[in-house]
Write a protein that holds these residues in place. Structure first.
Motif, PDB file in Angstrom:
ATOM      1  N   LEU A   1       0.818  -1.211   0.000  1.00  0.00           N
ATOM      2  CA  LEU A   1       0.000   0.000   0.000  1.00  0.00           C
ATOM      3  C   LEU A   1       0.855   1.265   0.000  1.00  0.00           C
ATOM      4  O   LEU A   1       0.324   2.366  -0.144  1.00  0.00           O
ATOM      5  CB  LEU A   1      -0.931   0.026   1.214  1.00  0.00           C
ATOM      6  CG  LEU A   1      -2.243  -0.755   1.097  1.00  0.00           C
ATOM      7  CD1 LEU A   1      -2.990  -0.718   2.424  1.00  0.00           C
ATOM      8  CD2 LEU A   1      -3.118  -0.170  -0.001  1.00  0.00           C
ATOM      9  N   ASP A   2       2.172   1.128   0.166  1.00  0.00           N
ATOM     10  CA  ASP A   2       3.030   2.315   0.080  1.00  0.00           C
ATOM     11  C   ASP A   2       3.184   2.799  -1.356  1.00  0.00           C
ATOM     12  O   ASP A   2       3.776   3.841  -1.616  1.00  0.00           O
ATOM     13  CB  ASP A   2       4.396   2.061   0.717  1.00  0.00           C
ATOM     14  CG  ASP A   2       5.260   1.060  -0.048  1.00  0.00           C
ATOM     15  OD1 ASP A   2       4.799   0.522  -1.070  1.00  0.00           O
ATOM     16  OD2 ASP A   2       6.403   0.821   0.387  1.00  0.00           O
ATOM     17  N   GLY A   3       2.630   2.038  -2.318  1.00  0.00           N
ATOM     18  CA  GLY A   3       2.650   2.457  -3.710  1.00  0.00           C
ATOM     19  C   GLY A   3       3.925   2.127  -4.452  1.00  0.00           C
ATOM     20  O   GLY A   3       4.020   2.335  -5.665  1.00  0.00           O
ATOM     21  N   ARG A   4       4.902   1.590  -3.750  1.00  0.00           N
ATOM     22  CA  ARG A   4       6.183   1.288  -4.380  1.00  0.00           C
ATOM     23  C   ARG A   4       6.244  -0.178  -4.789  1.00  0.00           C
ATOM     24  O   ARG A   4       5.449  -1.005  -4.357  1.00  0.00           O
ATOM     25  CB  ARG A   4       7.331   1.624  -3.420  1.00  0.00           C
ATOM     26  CG  ARG A   4       7.454   3.106  -3.134  1.00  0.00           C
ATOM     27  CD  ARG A   4       8.542   3.411  -2.127  1.00  0.00           C
ATOM     28  NE  ARG A   4       8.162   3.026  -0.768  1.00  0.00           N
ATOM     29  CZ  ARG A   4       8.886   3.297   0.317  1.00  0.00           C
ATOM     30  NH1 ARG A   4      10.019   3.937   0.194  1.00  0.00           N
ATOM     31  NH2 ARG A   4       8.472   2.934   1.514  1.00  0.00           N
ATOM     32  N   ALA A   5       7.206  -0.491  -5.655  1.00  0.00           N
ATOM     33  CA  ALA A   5       7.445  -1.875  -6.063  1.00  0.00           C
ATOM     34  C   ALA A   5       8.446  -2.504  -5.093  1.00  0.00           C
ATOM     35  O   ALA A   5       9.437  -1.870  -4.729  1.00  0.00           O
ATOM     36  CB  ALA A   5       7.986  -1.919  -7.493  1.00  0.00           C
ATOM     37  N   TRP A   6       8.173  -3.734  -4.687  1.00  0.00           N
ATOM     38  CA  TRP A   6       9.051  -4.459  -3.766  1.00  0.00           C
ATOM     39  C   TRP A   6       9.567  -5.715  -4.457  1.00  0.00           C
ATOM     40  O   TRP A   6       8.903  -6.283  -5.326  1.00  0.00           O
ATOM     41  CB  TRP A   6       8.291  -4.888  -2.512  1.00  0.00           C
ATOM     42  CG  TRP A   6       7.867  -3.799  -1.582  1.00  0.00           C
ATOM     43  CD1 TRP A   6       7.252  -2.626  -1.894  1.00  0.00           C
ATOM     44  CD2 TRP A   6       7.988  -3.810  -0.151  1.00  0.00           C
ATOM     45  NE1 TRP A   6       6.982  -1.909  -0.759  1.00  0.00           N
ATOM     46  CE2 TRP A   6       7.414  -2.607   0.327  1.00  0.00           C
ATOM     47  CE3 TRP A   6       8.510  -4.718   0.771  1.00  0.00           C
ATOM     48  CZ2 TRP A   6       7.356  -2.289   1.682  1.00  0.00           C
ATOM     49  CZ3 TRP A   6       8.444  -4.407   2.125  1.00  0.00           C
ATOM     50  CH2 TRP A   6       7.884  -3.206   2.570  1.00  0.00           C
ATOM     51  N   THR A   7      10.729  -6.172  -4.026  1.00  0.00           N
ATOM     52  CA  THR A   7      11.226  -7.462  -4.493  1.00  0.00           C
ATOM     53  C   THR A   7      10.651  -8.558  -3.600  1.00  0.00           C
ATOM     54  O   THR A   7      10.189  -8.298  -2.487  1.00  0.00           O
ATOM     55  CB  THR A   7      12.757  -7.536  -4.438  1.00  0.00           C
ATOM     56  OG1 THR A   7      13.184  -7.489  -3.063  1.00  0.00           O
ATOM     57  CG2 THR A   7      13.399  -6.393  -5.216  1.00  0.00           C
ATOM     58  N   ALA A   8      10.722  -9.791  -4.091  1.00  0.00           N
ATOM     59  CA  ALA A   8      10.233 -10.917  -3.298  1.00  0.00           C
ATOM     60  C   ALA A   8      11.028 -11.043  -2.008  1.00  0.00           C
ATOM     61  O   ALA A   8      10.470 -11.342  -0.941  1.00  0.00           O
ATOM     62  CB  ALA A   8      10.330 -12.206  -4.114  1.00  0.00           C
ATOM     63  N   GLY A   9      12.338 -10.781  -2.089  1.00  0.00           N
ATOM     64  CA  GLY A   9      13.183 -10.870  -0.899  1.00  0.00           C
ATOM     65  C   GLY A   9      12.795  -9.850   0.153  1.00  0.00           C
ATOM     66  O   GLY A   9      12.771 -10.147   1.354  1.00  0.00           O
ATOM     67  N   GLU A  10      12.491  -8.628  -0.285  1.00  0.00           N
ATOM     68  CA  GLU A  10      12.084  -7.583   0.657  1.00  0.00           C
ATOM     69  C   GLU A  10      10.777  -7.949   1.348  1.00  0.00           C
ATOM     70  O   GLU A  10      10.625  -7.755   2.560  1.00  0.00           O
ATOM     71  CB  GLU A  10      11.943  -6.257  -0.081  1.00  0.00           C
ATOM     72  CG  GLU A  10      13.266  -5.649  -0.520  1.00  0.00           C
ATOM     73  CD  GLU A  10      13.101  -4.477  -1.466  1.00  0.00           C
ATOM     74  OE1 GLU A  10      14.025  -3.655  -1.542  1.00  0.00           O
ATOM     75  OE2 GLU A  10      12.042  -4.390  -2.139  1.00  0.00           O
ATOM     76  N   LEU A  11       9.837  -8.478   0.579  1.00  0.00           N
ATOM     77  CA  LEU A  11       8.556  -8.871   1.167  1.00  0.00           C
ATOM     78  C   LEU A  11       8.714 -10.067   2.099  1.00  0.00           C
ATOM     79  O   LEU A  11       8.037 -10.156   3.125  1.00  0.00           O
ATOM     80  CB  LEU A  11       7.552  -9.181   0.060  1.00  0.00           C
ATOM     81  CG  LEU A  11       7.023  -7.953  -0.689  1.00  0.00           C
ATOM     82  CD1 LEU A  11       6.249  -8.373  -1.935  1.00  0.00           C
ATOM     83  CD2 LEU A  11       6.139  -7.090   0.212  1.00  0.00           C
ATOM     84  N   ALA A  12       9.617 -10.990   1.738  1.00  0.00           N
ATOM     85  CA  ALA A  12       9.869 -12.149   2.595  1.00  0.00           C
ATOM     86  C   ALA A  12      10.403 -11.699   3.953  1.00  0.00           C
ATOM     87  O   ALA A  12       9.966 -12.188   5.004  1.00  0.00           O
ATOM     88  CB  ALA A  12      10.855 -13.096   1.919  1.00  0.00           C
TER      89      ALA A  12
END
Length: 232
Positions: A29-40
């Protein structure tokens, strides 16, 4: 006309009926793109687990994938999905009290001011929305709508309301901490973008929280009559 079946709706709802997938969507919801590693790391799960969940969210249409070189990024599919996630969050029970001082501080910062995909939320978003309404720039009588004075106000600030394509010009978004609607749509997005570019607000920490700067307090007080104390 496409008709949604009960099984189709259940399958879509099931995408968020998992704590890890829900945590991913809330983070995005911050509107930015994340990598899978960051989300993990954010959700405290293994990379393989994150990849499995992200695959389901992309396939289900909640997220879209972007590739830049060898890197894979994901973001919420569009503003409509962000609106759905925020409204669902607002309709859940109040979260448990944070167990650590760090968690309490982060929660307080998020409640004070944050971005909701691409617009302002929290007490900051509500303060701006209320001030625009009092000033006659926004009406809430039959849903959110800009008044003629509101359109003129955006124009005088140099903000382009025609930049949103097919998105609604104005709409309300139920704030999950304040339990009241704040300004969303193109009008909310361009105002938020301007606030960040002009450094009226700055992002703090790794979450969506933003802090109003002294310059922002002056600008919002002068332009909208927002009380400076309400922004702190």
């Amino acid at each position: 006309m496409t008709t949604t079946t009960g099984s189709g709706l259940a399958a879509f709802a099931a995408l968020l009926a998992d704590e890890t997938r829900a945590a991913f969507c809330l983070a995005l919801l911050d509107g930015r793109a994340w990598t899978a590693g960051e989300l993990a790391r954010h959700a405290k799960v293994a990379p393989s687990t994150a990849s499995e969940h992200l695959g389901k969210l992309v396939a289900g249409g909640l997220l879209r994938e972007e590739r830049q070189g060898r890197h894979r990024y994901v973001r919420l599919a569009d503003a409509g999905i962000a609106h759905l996630v925020e409204e669902l969050a607002a309709r859940t029970a109040a979260p448990d009290r944070p167990r650590t001082l760090r968690a309490a501080s982060a929660g307080s910062a998020m409640a004070r001011g944050r971005t909701c995909y691409d617009h302002l939320a929290g007490r900051l978003g509500i303060a701006v929305t209320d001030a625009m309404t009092v000033r006659g720039l926004l009406t809430q009588e039959a849903g959110f709508a800009l008044t003629r004075e509101g359109v003129r106000w955006y124009r005088e600030l140099g903000l382009d309301l025609a930049s949103g394509g097919k998105r609604p010009l104005v709409r309300s978004c139920l704030d999950w901490t304040e339990r009241r609607p704040h300004l969303a749509g193109v009008a909310g997005a361009v105002l938020c973008a301007h606030a960040l570019e002009a450094e009226w607000c700055v992002r703090i920490g790794s979450e969506r929280a933003v802090r109003v700067t002294p310059a922002g307090e002056e600008a919002l007080s002068e332009l909208l009559g927002v009380e400076k104390a309400s922004l702190r």
